[in-house]
Motif scaffolding. Structure first.
Motif, PDB file in Angstrom:
ATOM      1  N   ARG A 225       0.833  -1.205   0.000  1.00 52.66           N
ATOM      2  CA  ARG A 225       0.000   0.000   0.000  1.00 52.66           C
ATOM      3  C   ARG A 225       0.865   1.251   0.000  1.00 52.66           C
ATOM      4  NH1 ARG A 225      -3.231  -3.030   3.615  1.00 52.66           N
ATOM      5  NH2 ARG A 225      -2.175  -2.049   5.389  1.00 52.66           N
ATOM      6  N   GLU A 226       1.929   1.218   0.811  1.00 55.79           N
ATOM      7  CA  GLU A 226       2.814   2.374   0.869  1.00 55.79           C
ATOM      8  C   GLU A 226       3.500   2.598  -0.477  1.00 55.79           C
ATOM      9  OE1 GLU A 226       6.674   4.000   3.453  1.00 55.79           O
ATOM     10  OE2 GLU A 226       5.740   2.069   3.920  1.00 55.79           O
ATOM     11  N   ALA A 227       3.962   1.466  -1.090  1.00 59.55           N
ATOM     12  CA  ALA A 227       4.612   1.585  -2.395  1.00 59.55           C
ATOM     13  C   ALA A 227       3.643   2.106  -3.444  1.00 59.55           C
ATOM     14  CB  ALA A 227       5.175   0.225  -2.820  1.00 59.55           C
ATOM     15  N   ARG A 228       2.381   1.611  -3.383  1.00 59.06           N
ATOM     16  CA  ARG A 228       1.389   2.093  -4.340  1.00 59.06           C
ATOM     17  C   ARG A 228       1.110   3.575  -4.130  1.00 59.06           C
ATOM     18  NH1 ARG A 228      -4.317  -0.654  -3.882  1.00 59.06           N
ATOM     19  NH2 ARG A 228      -4.265   0.604  -1.980  1.00 59.06           N
ATOM     20  N   GLU A 229       1.000   3.986  -2.857  1.00 54.45           N
ATOM     21  CA  GLU A 229       0.760   5.394  -2.570  1.00 54.45           C
ATOM     22  C   GLU A 229       1.928   6.249  -3.052  1.00 54.45           C
ATOM     23  OE1 GLU A 229       0.075   5.497   1.588  1.00 54.45           O
ATOM     24  OE2 GLU A 229      -1.939   4.611   1.477  1.00 54.45           O
ATOM     25  N   GLN A 230       3.159   5.711  -2.862  1.00 57.35           N
ATOM     26  CA  GLN A 230       4.317   6.454  -3.334  1.00 57.35           C
ATOM     27  C   GLN A 230       4.313   6.558  -4.853  1.00 57.35           C
ATOM     28  OE1 GLN A 230       7.681   4.393  -1.675  1.00 57.35           O
ATOM     29  NE2 GLN A 230       7.436   5.291   0.359  1.00 57.35           N
ATOM     30  N   ALA A 231       3.929   5.431  -5.517  1.00 58.31           N
ATOM     31  CA  ALA A 231       3.866   5.458  -6.980  1.00 58.31           C
ATOM     32  C   ALA A 231       2.806   6.435  -7.460  1.00 58.31           C
ATOM     33  CB  ALA A 231       3.588   4.052  -7.513  1.00 58.31           C
ATOM     34  N   GLU A 232       1.645   6.417  -6.774  1.00 58.57           N
ATOM     35  CA  GLU A 232       0.581   7.343  -7.164  1.00 58.57           C
ATOM     36  C   GLU A 232       1.008   8.794  -6.918  1.00 58.57           C
ATOM     37  OE1 GLU A 232      -2.712   6.020  -4.892  1.00 58.57           O
ATOM     38  OE2 GLU A 232      -3.226   4.363  -6.258  1.00 58.57           O
ATOM     39  N   GLU A 233       1.702   9.011  -5.803  1.00 60.91           N
ATOM     40  CA  GLU A 233       2.181  10.357  -5.519  1.00 60.91           C
ATOM     41  C   GLU A 233       3.223  10.779  -6.544  1.00 60.91           C
ATOM     42  OE1 GLU A 233       2.797  14.033  -4.183  1.00 60.91           O
ATOM     43  OE2 GLU A 233       1.159  12.694  -3.645  1.00 60.91           O
TER      44      GLU A 233
END
Length: 603
Positions: A225-233
């Protein structure tokens, strides 16, 4: 492979480890629970043993022995739960294991002493009964101590030793046979206990491993989730970067494009026209790059709206067929279209963009042979396939071709072979429409890209061709009074010159107050307001349009912007304004102006 290993996914075997101390704590907790049940059956056994030995032994000795043995068995779980409650067990399970094993050993010595104390005075029949009951007592200890082998060994060892010693010290007929049977029983009990201990440990370990696996999965999910949020950011940051930087980059390019168009309109010398043509070619490449980056940014920003309608596929594909038949003929390639007469509920603009990008990609990498466009209803789905006999794609690179700027056969970055953005746009458009894209390719033999449209988009019945019979309005702008507001002096000069070459009467200013003053001086109502979106002083083109329309209601207005951020685009769309992106193609600007002069200025 142990049971615990079989119970977990292979990806966790190397990662999931269990601390032996919590396992021991859990095993002892379970053992203490079983100990609470021991006093009642032990008391019943002692009553029966007392019945057998009461007339052959000292009553005081028997009562003392029975109370001592039962007292140890009763006090042992009480002490155990006190240790559990105060946290001592969890703090040092090894120490308390040794203490309780020692207590159980004392219990085995005291309990087994009843054989030495009371067996010799009994008759032969009662001796057999006494021995049998004592053996049952020992066997019953499996129920309360079998899950912890050390505890059972500590109890059963001295217990059985005293039973066998009694038959050796006071032998009768068949004593050695009894001793042999006692040894066999003891060994069998040890085997049972060993298995019970192993099963208990495995059960506890499995539970801990599963808990650890669940924790690990939760941790991995949190990391994902953190990696996805970072990718989305990062994706949002990319869009913000494009939005903030594109305006500054587009301003000079926009001015150059307008100046080149104005120069082309007034130049006469062939050498000058050739230079202008070369400048225009370079500008077109840069325009394509900016347009592709803009489209990617808009798709990522979520500001592209799907406008579905019932449309005949023929109306979408026929213009492409005409266009690419000519392009293939220029490259001496074959071009075949085989399309079933179908109608879809889709966005014709976005669908046309998907097919165009696929055709352009095929044309770019096909040297000999040809290109085939096939539309067919297969099962319940519609499949649009673009097949070519081009260079093909190695299998290991198939998953990368939809990435931005990824090109297989263009290591030198030849601009004539594309920018590496077409397929990235295709993937985003396909997802936006709810379709899927599939690719099959063999290096050196060609590729086939298939857009799969689900059955829910298929429309039954005849559909009129979209846009049939509609003629393109002629881009006539001569004689129109156009007000331009832009805070960049170079852009103002360039667009003023360009508008004059088109026969317009331009009023070009840098802010809304100057625009209103200039309009008032001229007297006549303007025909069109062309405004840059980002202006000095924190004002936007939308603010300028609202201010001018307070005096000139319903004045057609066009926004020209270099911003690609979602906030800016949504602001323009919310105001129901038409807009063009910098750098603006002069012909696109003239066509848009002509449309707006015809009254079609609102979205």
């Amino acid at each position: 492979m142990t049971g615990s290993e079989r119970s977990l996914p292979s990806s966790f075997k190397a990662r999931v480890t269990v601390d032996p101390r919590p396992v021991l704590v859990e095993q002892l907790r379970f053992l203490f629970t079983l100990w609470k049940r021991a006093p009642v059956p032990v008391a019943l056994v002692q009553i029966y043993l007392g019945y057998l030995a009461w007339n052959h032994a000292s009553h005081v000795v028997y009562v003392a022995w029975a109370l001592t043995s039962l007292g140890i068995i009763t006090l042992r779980p009480m002490l155990a739960w006190k240790v559990v409650r105060n946290g001592s067990l969890a703090a040092n399970p090894e120490r308390w294991e040794r203490i309780f094993v020692a207590i159980t050993f004392v219990s085995g010595v005291v309990s087994g002493a009843g054989m030495l104390l009371f067996q010799p005075g009994l008759s032969g029949h009662d001796q057999a009964l006494f021995t049998m009951v004592m053996c049952c007592w020992a066997a019953g200890a499996i129920a309360t101590s079998g899950i912890h082998a050390k505890t059972f060994y500590a109890f059963a060892g001295p217990f059985f030793a005293q039973i066998m010693l009694t038959w050796i010290l006071w032998p009768t007929a068949g004593s050695w046979y009894v001793v042999f049977l006692l040894c066999a029983l003891f060994l069998v009990l040890l085997m049972f206990v060993r298995n019970a201990d192993s099963m208990a440990l495995n059960s506890i370990r499995i539970r801990f491993e599963r808990d650890e696996a669940v924790n690990r999965l939760q941790q991995l999910n949190a990391e994902l989730r953190e990696a996805r949020e970072q990718a989305e950011e990062a994706n949002r940051a990319k869009s913000r970067f494009l939005a903030s930087s594109s305006h500054d980059l587009r301003q000079p390019l926009h001015a150059i494009s307008l100046l080149a168009a104005a120069l082309s309109a007034v130049a006469k010398e062939p050498q000058v026209l050739d230079i202008v043509s070369r400048i225009d070619g370079s500008l077109q490449v840069m325009n394509k790059l900016f347009a592709a980056l803009l489209e990617l940014s808009r798709l990522d920003a979520g500001v592209v709206t799907v406008k579905k309608e019932h449309v005949s596929l023929d109306s979408v594909l026929k213009p492409l067929e005409d266009e690419y038949e000519l392009k293939c003929r220029e490259k001496r390639l074959g071009f075949v279209v085989r399309a079933e007469p179908l109608a879809l509920d889709t966005d014709p603009v976005l669908l046309e963009r998907i097919v165009r990008n696929l055709l352009e990609n095929a044309l770019r990498y096909t040297v000999t042979g040809g290109i085939e466009l096939v539309v067919a209803l297969q099962g319940e789905n519609v499949k649009i396939t673009v097949r070519d006999t081009g260079l093909g794609i190695p299998e290991e690179q198939l998953q990368n071709i939809f990435e931005e700027f990824y090109q297989i056969h263009n290591a030198a970055r030849d601009r004539n072979r594309g920018l590496g953005l077409g397929l990235a746009i295709v993937r985003r458009l396909v997802r936006l429409l709810g379709y899927t894209i599939d690719v099959q390719s063999t290096a050196g033999q060609g590729s086939a890209f298939t857009c799969v449209i689900p059955s829910t988009a298929v429309v039954t019945g005849a559909i009129a061709r979209s846009g049939a019979g509609v003629e393109e309005p002629q881009p006539t702008v001569s004689g129109r009074r156009v007000v331009v507001v832009d805070d960049d002096e170079d852009v103002r000069s360039a667009i003023s010159l360009l508008l004059r070459t088109w026969g317009c009467d331009p009023i070009v200013t840098g802010n809304v107050d100057a625009a209103l003053d200039s309009i008032a001086e001229g007297g006549a109502r303007p025909d069109l307001l062309v405004v840059d979106f980002r202006l000095t002083g924190g004002r936007t083109g939308v603010d300028v349009i609202r201010a001018v329309r307070e005096k000139y209601r319903d004045l057609p207005a066009l926004v020209i912007t270099g911003d690609t951020g979602p906030d800016s685009l949504q602001t323009i769309r919310a105001a129901e304004l038409r807009y063009l992106h910098k750098p603006v193609q002069p012909e696109a600007l003239r066509r848009e102006m002509a449309l707006m002069f015809g009254g079609q200025w609102r979205l």
